[in-house]
Motif scaffolding. Structure first.
Motif, mmCIF file in Angstrom:
data_model
loop_
_atom_site.group_PDB
_atom_site.id
_atom_site.type_symbol
_atom_site.label_atom_id
_atom_site.label_comp_id
_atom_site.label_asym_id
_atom_site.label_seq_id
_atom_site.Cartn_x
_atom_site.Cartn_y
_atom_site.Cartn_z
ATOM 1 N N PRO A 21 0.810 -1.228 0.000
ATOM 2 C CA PRO A 21 0.000 0.000 0.000
ATOM 3 C C PRO A 21 0.841 1.275 0.000
ATOM 4 O O PRO A 21 0.472 2.268 -0.630
ATOM 5 C CB PRO A 21 -0.825 -0.127 1.291
ATOM 6 C CG PRO A 21 -0.878 -1.586 1.565
ATOM 7 C CD PRO A 21 0.450 -2.117 1.128
ATOM 8 N N LYS A 22 1.973 1.251 0.697
ATOM 9 C CA LYS A 22 2.852 2.418 0.729
ATOM 10 C C LYS A 22 3.416 2.697 -0.664
ATOM 11 O O LYS A 22 3.473 3.850 -1.109
ATOM 12 C CB LYS A 22 4.002 2.197 1.722
ATOM 13 C CG LYS A 22 3.572 2.066 3.175
ATOM 14 C CD LYS A 22 4.792 1.806 4.053
ATOM 15 C CE LYS A 22 4.390 1.597 5.506
ATOM 16 N NZ LYS A 22 5.569 1.276 6.362
ATOM 17 N N LEU A 23 3.856 1.632 -1.345
ATOM 18 C CA LEU A 23 4.411 1.815 -2.686
ATOM 19 C C LEU A 23 3.357 2.341 -3.652
ATOM 20 O O LEU A 23 3.638 3.236 -4.463
ATOM 21 C CB LEU A 23 4.975 0.483 -3.202
ATOM 22 C CG LEU A 23 6.252 -0.032 -2.535
ATOM 23 C CD1 LEU A 23 6.607 -1.421 -3.061
ATOM 24 C CD2 LEU A 23 7.410 0.927 -2.763
ATOM 25 N N LYS A 24 2.143 1.808 -3.569
ATOM 26 C CA LYS A 24 1.073 2.248 -4.456
ATOM 27 C C LYS A 24 0.715 3.707 -4.198
ATOM 28 O O LYS A 24 0.358 4.443 -5.123
ATOM 29 C CB LYS A 24 -0.157 1.363 -4.258
ATOM 30 C CG LYS A 24 0.063 -0.108 -4.589
ATOM 31 C CD LYS A 24 0.138 -0.352 -6.074
ATOM 32 C CE LYS A 24 -1.227 -0.315 -6.696
ATOM 33 N NZ LYS A 24 -1.204 -0.702 -8.133
ATOM 34 N N ASP A 25 0.844 4.122 -2.931
ATOM 35 C CA ASP A 25 0.510 5.503 -2.575
ATOM 36 C C ASP A 25 1.604 6.472 -3.026
ATOM 37 O O ASP A 25 1.314 7.546 -3.557
ATOM 38 C CB ASP A 25 0.299 5.601 -1.067
ATOM 39 C CG ASP A 25 -0.086 7.013 -0.631
ATOM 40 O OD1 ASP A 25 -1.079 7.546 -1.162
ATOM 41 O OD2 ASP A 25 0.611 7.581 0.229
ATOM 42 N N LEU A 26 2.877 6.078 -2.814
ATOM 43 C CA LEU A 26 3.993 6.959 -3.160
ATOM 44 C C LEU A 26 4.286 6.995 -4.656
ATOM 45 O O LEU A 26 4.707 8.020 -5.192
ATOM 46 C CB LEU A 26 5.262 6.532 -2.410
ATOM 47 C CG LEU A 26 5.297 6.781 -0.905
ATOM 48 C CD1 LEU A 26 6.508 6.093 -0.281
ATOM 49 C CD2 LEU A 26 5.345 8.277 -0.613
ATOM 50 N N PHE A 27 4.070 5.866 -5.331
ATOM 51 C CA PHE A 27 4.404 5.761 -6.754
ATOM 52 C C PHE A 27 3.208 5.187 -7.522
ATOM 53 O O PHE A 27 3.252 4.037 -7.993
ATOM 54 C CB PHE A 27 5.639 4.878 -6.948
ATOM 55 C CG PHE A 27 6.842 5.347 -6.172
ATOM 56 C CD1 PHE A 27 7.666 6.346 -6.668
ATOM 57 C CD2 PHE A 27 7.143 4.796 -4.931
ATOM 58 C CE1 PHE A 27 8.770 6.785 -5.949
ATOM 59 C CE2 PHE A 27 8.245 5.231 -4.199
ATOM 60 C CZ PHE A 27 9.057 6.232 -4.714
ATOM 61 N N PRO A 28 2.143 5.962 -7.637
ATOM 62 C CA PRO A 28 0.917 5.467 -8.276
ATOM 63 C C PRO A 28 1.092 5.096 -9.744
ATOM 64 O O PRO A 28 0.342 4.266 -10.271
ATOM 65 C CB PRO A 28 -0.062 6.639 -8.113
ATOM 66 C CG PRO A 28 0.804 7.846 -7.938
ATOM 67 C CD PRO A 28 2.011 7.367 -7.195
ATOM 68 N N ASP A 29 2.085 5.688 -10.419
ATOM 69 C CA ASP A 29 2.293 5.415 -11.843
ATOM 70 C C ASP A 29 3.338 4.335 -12.091
ATOM 71 O O ASP A 29 3.592 3.986 -13.250
ATOM 72 C CB ASP A 29 2.716 6.699 -12.563
ATOM 73 C CG ASP A 29 1.642 7.773 -12.511
ATOM 74 O OD1 ASP A 29 0.448 7.410 -12.557
ATOM 75 O OD2 ASP A 29 1.996 8.973 -12.404
ATOM 76 N N ALA A 30 3.954 3.839 -11.030
ATOM 77 C CA ALA A 30 5.011 2.838 -11.194
ATOM 78 C C ALA A 30 4.426 1.439 -11.372
ATOM 79 O O ALA A 30 3.336 1.128 -10.879
ATOM 80 C CB ALA A 30 5.952 2.858 -9.994
#
Length: 284
Positions: A21-30
């Motif tokens: 969830p942290k990665l999806k929040d910080l890097f939504p386009d990654a």
């Protein structure tokens, strides 16, 4: 440039549950890729719940094998590799990407000594760093860190030589230096991992030392062969001086040591030329 984040995972669902969830929040386009390396927990379900791509190995093949699978399937021009056990902070990815933006081909998250998983690992890593720095002629701040950002096209040139175990960071670091690519380090604080480590200090430590020397020979063979050759030559001359004053002649042992020194040096010289040919197309 498109970003891919690759997380090798073997029974790391506990860490992934917090990390994804942290990665999806910080890097939504990654693009986030989890490589499930033969896990028997609910890694697949955690990835599905977070709408993250999960590529599964039917059975455990090793951390390096998972990294290679992730790199081959990544679509981003820049790939970030990080552990799935929450040791690496997602916010630190920005530090790595800053280094890529400065023109480096690989940026490594260098762990502060106090954050290593035990003093023994910190000391071992210092020794490995010293050896690697001597080999490449540049400061290597964290040879074994699995947290790094790379330009995918450069990384894939060396994917075929990466081991399937935990020593892939060593091999890729030495390979980038040998090819003349830009490598930089950014300080990070490693956090307490979730779950249990899959590394056995004795078994994997011995394997890692063997890989260190293997990669050393792959990087600059003469730096390994020449000291051995010089040692044999000194022993041969020393034995000759001793035998000359004790028995007054040149002995077979002296001849054997000197011939061995010559052979080791020639093998190192040929290996150096082969290594140069191996990397001749690295910048094409």
């Amino acid at each position: 440039m498109k970003l891919s984040i690759v997380l090798p995972a073997r029974n790391e669902s506990e860490g992934l549950r917090e990390l994804l969830p942290k990665l999806k929040d910080l890097f939504p386009d990654a693009e986030v890729l989890v490589v499930n390396d033969g896990s028997n927990d609910d890694t697949q379900e955690v990835c599905s719940h977070n709408a993250v791509v999960c590529i599964s190995h039917p059975k455990a093949r090793g951390n390096g094998a998972a990294i290679k699978t992730g790199a081959r399937n990544a679509n981003g021009e820049i790939v970030v590799f990080m552990d799935a056990d929450n040791q690496h902070s997602p916010e630190d990815i920005f530090k790595l990407l800053d280094g890529i933006g400065e023109g480096y081909d690989m940026v490594v998250g260098a762990r502060v000594f106090s954050t290593h998983a035990g003093v023994h690992r910190g000391v071992a890593n210092m020794i490995f760093n010293w050896f690697a720095s001597w080999m490449v002629g540049a400061r290597v701040k964290d040879l074994t860190s699995g947290f790094r950002a790379v330009r995918r096209d450069k990384f894939m040139k060396f994917a075929y030589i990466l081991p399937n175990g935990f020593s892939y960071p060593t091999t890729i670091t030495m390979s980038f230096f040998r090819a003349g690519y830009g490598v930089s380090y950014r300080p990070i604080m490693a956090m307490q991992r979730k779950g249990h480590s899959h590394i056995n200090i004795w078994r994997d430590g011995v394997r890692f030392l063997l890989i260190i020397f293997k990669v050393g020979v792959l990087y600059s063979p003469l730096k390994i062969f020449f000291p051995v050759s010089a040692g044999l030559a000194i022993a041969g001359v020393g034995n000759y001086i001793y035998s000359y004053f004790s028995v007054g002649r040149f002995t077979n042992m002296s001849a054997l040591l000197l011939l061995a020194a010559l052979m080791v040096f020639l093998v190192g010289l040929v290996s150096e030329q082969i290594t140069a040919l191996m990397y001749r197309d690295s910048d094409s």
